[in-house]
Design a protein around this motif. Structure first.
Motif, mmCIF file in Angstrom:
data_model
loop_
_atom_site.group_PDB
_atom_site.id
_atom_site.type_symbol
_atom_site.label_atom_id
_atom_site.label_comp_id
_atom_site.label_asym_id
_atom_site.label_seq_id
_atom_site.Cartn_x
_atom_site.Cartn_y
_atom_site.Cartn_z
ATOM 1 N N SER A 65 -0.035 -14.665 -5.495
ATOM 2 C CA SER A 65 -1.168 -14.072 -6.195
ATOM 3 C C SER A 65 -1.185 -14.564 -7.632
ATOM 4 C CB SER A 65 -1.067 -12.547 -6.180
ATOM 5 O OG SER A 65 -2.115 -11.975 -6.938
ATOM 6 N N ASP A 66 -2.369 -14.835 -8.141
ATOM 7 C CA ASP A 66 -2.516 -15.260 -9.533
ATOM 8 C C ASP A 66 -2.953 -14.101 -10.420
ATOM 9 O OD1 ASP A 66 -5.047 -14.944 -8.527
ATOM 10 O OD2 ASP A 66 -5.846 -16.784 -9.412
ATOM 11 N N LYS A 67 -2.752 -12.868 -9.939
ATOM 12 C CA LYS A 67 -3.184 -11.682 -10.678
ATOM 13 C C LYS A 67 -2.004 -11.042 -11.408
ATOM 14 C CE LYS A 67 -7.048 -10.983 -7.634
ATOM 15 N NZ LYS A 67 -7.781 -10.120 -6.737
ATOM 16 N N THR A 68 -2.315 -10.388 -12.509
ATOM 17 C CA THR A 68 -1.328 -9.616 -13.260
ATOM 18 C C THR A 68 -1.520 -8.161 -12.864
ATOM 19 O OG1 THR A 68 -1.442 -11.199 -15.071
ATOM 20 C CG2 THR A 68 -0.464 -9.043 -15.555
ATOM 21 N N SER A 99 9.180 -6.241 -10.776
ATOM 22 C CA SER A 99 9.234 -5.366 -9.603
ATOM 23 C C SER A 99 10.583 -5.377 -8.896
ATOM 24 C CB SER A 99 8.138 -5.742 -8.618
ATOM 25 O OG SER A 99 8.347 -7.053 -8.125
ATOM 26 N N GLU A 100 11.339 -6.431 -9.020
ATOM 27 C CA GLU A 100 12.624 -6.533 -8.328
ATOM 28 C C GLU A 100 13.799 -6.035 -9.157
ATOM 29 O OE1 GLU A 100 12.942 -7.413 -5.129
ATOM 30 O OE2 GLU A 100 10.772 -7.691 -4.994
ATOM 31 N N GLU A 101 13.553 -5.645 -10.418
ATOM 32 C CA GLU A 101 14.666 -5.322 -11.303
ATOM 33 C C GLU A 101 14.631 -3.902 -11.842
ATOM 34 O OE1 GLU A 101 12.709 -7.003 -15.433
ATOM 35 O OE2 GLU A 101 13.823 -8.383 -14.168
ATOM 36 N N LEU A 105 4.182 -4.639 -2.781
ATOM 37 C CA LEU A 105 3.132 -5.550 -3.259
ATOM 38 C C LEU A 105 3.683 -6.961 -3.437
ATOM 39 C CD1 LEU A 105 1.373 -3.266 -5.895
ATOM 40 C CD2 LEU A 105 0.649 -3.735 -3.546
ATOM 41 N N GLU A 106 4.888 -7.057 -3.941
ATOM 42 C CA GLU A 106 5.530 -8.365 -4.118
ATOM 43 C C GLU A 106 5.605 -9.103 -2.772
ATOM 44 O OE1 GLU A 106 6.668 -11.065 -6.631
ATOM 45 O OE2 GLU A 106 6.916 -9.075 -7.467
ATOM 46 N N GLN A 107 5.932 -8.374 -1.727
ATOM 47 C CA GLN A 107 6.059 -8.975 -0.390
ATOM 48 C C GLN A 107 4.715 -9.321 0.228
ATOM 49 O OE1 GLN A 107 8.223 -6.023 1.812
ATOM 50 N NE2 GLN A 107 10.173 -6.489 0.819
ATOM 51 N N HIS A 108 3.692 -8.530 -0.063
ATOM 52 C CA HIS A 108 2.399 -8.686 0.616
ATOM 53 C C HIS A 108 1.343 -9.414 -0.209
ATOM 54 C CE1 HIS A 108 4.389 -5.664 3.088
ATOM 55 N NE2 HIS A 108 3.622 -6.112 4.060
ATOM 56 N N ALA A 110 2.225 -12.615 -17.849
ATOM 57 C CA ALA A 110 1.910 -13.661 -16.878
ATOM 58 C C ALA A 110 1.605 -13.019 -15.525
ATOM 59 C CB ALA A 110 3.110 -14.598 -16.752
ATOM 60 N N ALA A 111 0.994 -13.777 -14.644
ATOM 61 C CA ALA A 111 0.722 -13.279 -13.296
ATOM 62 C C ALA A 111 2.029 -12.785 -12.678
ATOM 63 C CB ALA A 111 0.099 -14.371 -12.441
ATOM 64 N N GLY A 112 1.953 -11.669 -11.992
ATOM 65 C CA GLY A 112 3.131 -11.081 -11.365
ATOM 66 C C GLY A 112 2.934 -9.595 -11.196
ATOM 67 N N ILE A 113 3.968 -8.934 -10.708
ATOM 68 C CA ILE A 113 3.915 -7.494 -10.454
ATOM 69 C C ILE A 113 4.977 -6.829 -11.313
ATOM 70 C CG2 ILE A 113 4.174 -5.692 -8.714
ATOM 71 C CD1 ILE A 113 3.206 -7.872 -6.673
#
Length: 167
Positions: A102-105, A152-154, A95-98, A138-141
């Motif tokens: 994005s401004d969504k949480t 998502s990366e950690e 999802l992070e890559q695609h 905040a917005a992010g995955i």
């Protein structure tokens, strides 16, 4: 209160115990909407959409692409994805890559033990924690597991101890 869109994909959280096979198995429909309706009656701003009812070991990029389309299509900016734990971190990274810019949480959550019929399931706690965090983060995955919010990366699933932890 924020509107929250819940995307259902299956995972252990959705399984029920079948006494005939003596194994946890999927139901024909998600249990999450009725569970949350019963538990948090005062929170009416949840909408639901089922993408799949699969064990996450069977999660592939075709299903992940469907999740991306649902996220892109919805106007709701707070999203929880109910997902199996085996490939949850992989889906978060996909999802992070695609979903760049994005401004969504977006928070993925699930359970190590099925939600219903198992008194010691972590499913209800993880769902409640995700609902709380999706309104503040905040917005992010992210992944919401074990009373922690991971980027998502950690994050990785430590199968030796049955918990998620930082990489």
């Amino acid at each position: 209160m924020h509107n929250i869109h819940v995307i259902l994909t299956g995972g252990t959280i959705e399984k029920s115990y079948d006494p005939l096979t003596e194994k946890p198995e999927f139901r024909s429909q998600s249990i999450i909407p009725n569970y949350l309706k019963d538990v948090i009656k005062a929170y009416p701003f949840l909408t639901y959409e089922t993408v799949s009812q699969i064990d996450s070991v069977h999660m592939d990029d075709a299903v992940r692409a469907k999740i991306v389309k649902v996220i892109q299509r919805t106007s709701i900016s707070r999203i929880i994805i109910v997902h199996g734990t085996s490939t949850m971190a992989d889906t978060a990274r996909y999802l992070e890559q695609h979903l760049e810019d994005s401004d969504k949480t977006i928070i993925l959550t699930g359970a190590m033990i099925p939600l219903k019929e198992f008194a010691m399931s972590d499913g209800g706690f993880n769902l409640g924690y995700a609902i709380g965090q999706v309104q503040c983060a905040a917005a992010g995955i992210y992944l919401a597991m074990n009373a922690r919010l991971f980027g998502s990366e950690e994050v990785t699933k430590n199968t030796d101890i049955g918990r998620f932890e930082e990489q």
